[in-house]
Design a protein around this motif. Sequence first.
Motif, short mmCIF file in Angstrom:
data_model
loop_
_atom_site.label_atom_id
_atom_site.label_comp_id
_atom_site.label_asym_id
_atom_site.label_seq_id
_atom_site.Cartn_x
_atom_site.Cartn_y
_atom_site.Cartn_z
N THR A 149 0.83 -1.20 0.00
CA THR A 149 0.00 0.00 0.00
C THR A 149 0.87 1.25 0.00
OG1 THR A 149 -1.64 1.27 1.24
CG2 THR A 149 -0.15 -0.09 2.52
N GLY A 150 0.36 2.31 -0.56
CA GLY A 150 1.08 3.58 -0.54
C GLY A 150 0.73 4.44 0.66
N ARG A 151 -0.11 3.92 1.58
CA ARG A 151 -0.57 4.69 2.72
C ARG A 151 0.38 4.57 3.90
NH1 ARG A 151 -6.25 2.07 3.73
NH2 ARG A 151 -4.91 0.25 3.40
N LEU A 152 0.27 5.52 4.82
CA LEU A 152 0.98 5.41 6.08
C LEU A 152 0.44 4.21 6.86
CD1 LEU A 152 0.94 9.16 7.29
CD2 LEU A 152 2.81 7.95 6.13
N VAL A 153 1.26 3.70 7.76
CA VAL A 153 0.84 2.58 8.61
C VAL A 153 1.03 2.97 10.07
CG1 VAL A 153 1.27 0.75 6.93
CG2 VAL A 153 3.15 1.54 8.38
N SER A 154 0.34 2.24 10.94
CA SER A 154 0.44 2.47 12.38
C SER A 154 1.25 1.34 13.00
CB SER A 154 -0.96 2.50 13.02
OG SER A 154 -1.74 3.54 12.47
N LEU A 155 2.25 1.71 13.78
CA LEU A 155 3.06 0.70 14.45
C LEU A 155 3.55 1.26 15.78
CD1 LEU A 155 6.56 0.54 12.74
CD2 LEU A 155 4.81 2.10 11.97
N SER A 156 3.83 0.35 16.71
CA SER A 156 4.27 0.75 18.04
C SER A 156 5.67 0.25 18.29
CB SER A 156 3.32 0.18 19.11
OG SER A 156 2.02 0.68 18.95
N LEU A 164 7.37 3.20 23.89
CA LEU A 164 8.10 4.39 23.46
C LEU A 164 7.15 5.33 22.74
CD1 LEU A 164 10.52 6.19 22.75
CD2 LEU A 164 10.99 4.63 20.82
N ASN A 165 6.48 4.81 21.70
CA ASN A 165 5.58 5.66 20.91
C ASN A 165 4.75 4.80 19.98
OD1 ASN A 165 4.44 8.07 20.09
ND2 ASN A 165 6.02 8.53 18.59
N SER A 166 3.61 5.34 19.58
CA SER A 166 2.81 4.78 18.50
C SER A 166 2.98 5.71 17.30
CB SER A 166 1.34 4.67 18.90
OG SER A 166 1.19 3.76 19.96
N TYR A 167 3.44 5.17 16.20
CA TYR A 167 3.81 5.97 15.04
C TYR A 167 2.79 5.82 13.91
CZ TYR A 167 8.50 6.10 17.17
OH TYR A 167 9.55 6.26 18.02
N ARG A 168 2.56 6.93 13.21
CA ARG A 168 1.94 6.90 11.89
C ARG A 168 3.03 7.33 10.93
NH1 ARG A 168 -2.22 4.60 9.75
NH2 ARG A 168 -2.83 6.42 8.50
N ALA A 169 3.50 6.40 10.12
CA ALA A 169 4.67 6.68 9.29
C ALA A 169 4.76 5.66 8.18
CB ALA A 169 5.93 6.63 10.16
N ASP A 170 5.78 5.80 7.34
CA ASP A 170 6.06 4.78 6.33
C ASP A 170 6.73 3.56 6.95
OD1 ASP A 170 4.96 6.23 4.31
OD2 ASP A 170 6.84 6.74 3.32
N GLY A 171 7.28 3.73 8.14
CA GLY A 171 7.93 2.61 8.81
C GLY A 171 8.83 3.10 9.92
N CYS A 205 9.53 9.01 7.37
CA CYS A 205 8.48 9.93 6.91
C CYS A 205 7.27 9.93 7.85
CB CYS A 205 8.03 9.58 5.49
SG CYS A 205 9.32 9.69 4.26
N PRO A 206 7.46 10.30 9.11
CA PRO A 206 6.34 10.28 10.06
C PRO A 206 5.30 11.34 9.71
CG PRO A 206 8.22 11.37 11.05
CD PRO A 206 8.70 10.79 9.73
N GLU A 223 11.08 -3.61 20.87
CA GLU A 223 10.05 -4.45 20.26
C GLU A 223 9.18 -3.60 19.33
OE1 GLU A 223 6.09 -6.54 21.89
OE2 GLU A 223 7.93 -7.50 22.64
N LEU A 224 8.95 -4.12 18.13
CA LEU A 224 8.12 -3.46 17.13
C LEU A 224 6.86 -4.28 16.89
CD1 LEU A 224 10.92 -2.57 14.53
CD2 LEU A 224 10.21 -1.26 16.53
N ARG A 225 5.70 -3.58 16.77
CA ARG A 225 4.44 -4.28 16.53
C ARG A 225 3.58 -3.49 15.54
NH1 ARG A 225 2.18 -4.97 22.71
NH2 ARG A 225 4.08 -5.84 23.68
N PRO A 226 2.98 -4.14 14.54
CA PRO A 226 1.95 -3.48 13.75
C PRO A 226 0.73 -3.24 14.64
CG PRO A 226 2.74 -5.48 12.67
CD PRO A 226 3.26 -5.49 14.07
N GLN A 227 0.00 -2.14 14.40
CA GLN A 227 -1.13 -1.82 15.26
C GLN A 227 -2.49 -2.21 14.68
OE1 GLN A 227 -0.74 2.40 16.25
NE2 GLN A 227 -0.13 1.85 18.33
#
Length: 284
Positions: A149-156, A164-171, A205-206, A223-227
């Motif tokens: 997908t070309g959209r931003l994704v949510s990950l923690s 640490l943080n919940s991100y909306r970014a490309d990665g 690219c947040p 630790e990284l997790r998709p949301q």
Amino acid sequence: MTVGIIANPQKEGARIALDRLMGALSLRRIGTLLEREAAALCGVPGGMDGPDLAAASDVIAVLGGDGTMLNAVAKLGPTDKPVAGINIGTLGFLTSCTDDEVEVFADALLSGEYTTSRRTLLAAKVRSVDGSEKDFRALNEVVLARGQTGRLVSLSAFVDGDLLNSYRADGLIVATPTGSTAYSLSAGGPLISPAAAAFVITPICPHTLSQCSLVVGDHVTVELRPQNADEAPMLFTVDGRDCITIHHGDRIEVRKAAHVLNLLRLSGHSFYEAVRQKLNWRGG
């Protein structure tokens, strides 16, 4: 002394550089062993697998560039042998010298006039929602990023179990000091000295510009997790090489590996010289 040689056959000028290196070593009565692709490049039958090459060699020479060095780390597996990068072209961040300096390199091996720089490696474990696990090692970085997908994704991201943080970014990138000059730098992360006991966590690219890089000690577990299930699958890459699909519910644990890479350094070549050259730093 015996030098094991790994070469990138796709690199222009690789055969010429390999012949020059082997000739310089032979003149000094330094023995050589060839990894399978290097043997094929020379037209020599056989060749050795990476772990066997490391075990049988006193020093490993890697002909190519920084990308070849990253692949060589994966091929060799855990080893405490000094690894020298010989760049075909200009000096790289991971290379000890250029292919024009193979005589200098051979002399340094003969005299013992070289040092080693201990480079931290990452150990990453992917724990899938189905209960399976996969282990990876990285010299530069691991990356969890959006998939097709070309959209931003949510990950923690969690550090030692704390959010640490919940991100909306490309990665998100988790990089070693060595990797701070690679993808993390292009994503806006800081430069870190190879001797620093640190990791850098850098969003790609947040959506929120205040979400910047964070440097943490290398004793922690990240630790990284998709949301969100509807944004999966994502892609997990290791040094731009291994690439696997990450589904919602999967977790990625990243920590300092138990072993290091001993990167061979010649006199007159340093990390700081490479930074000045590659980033075109100039005095006022």
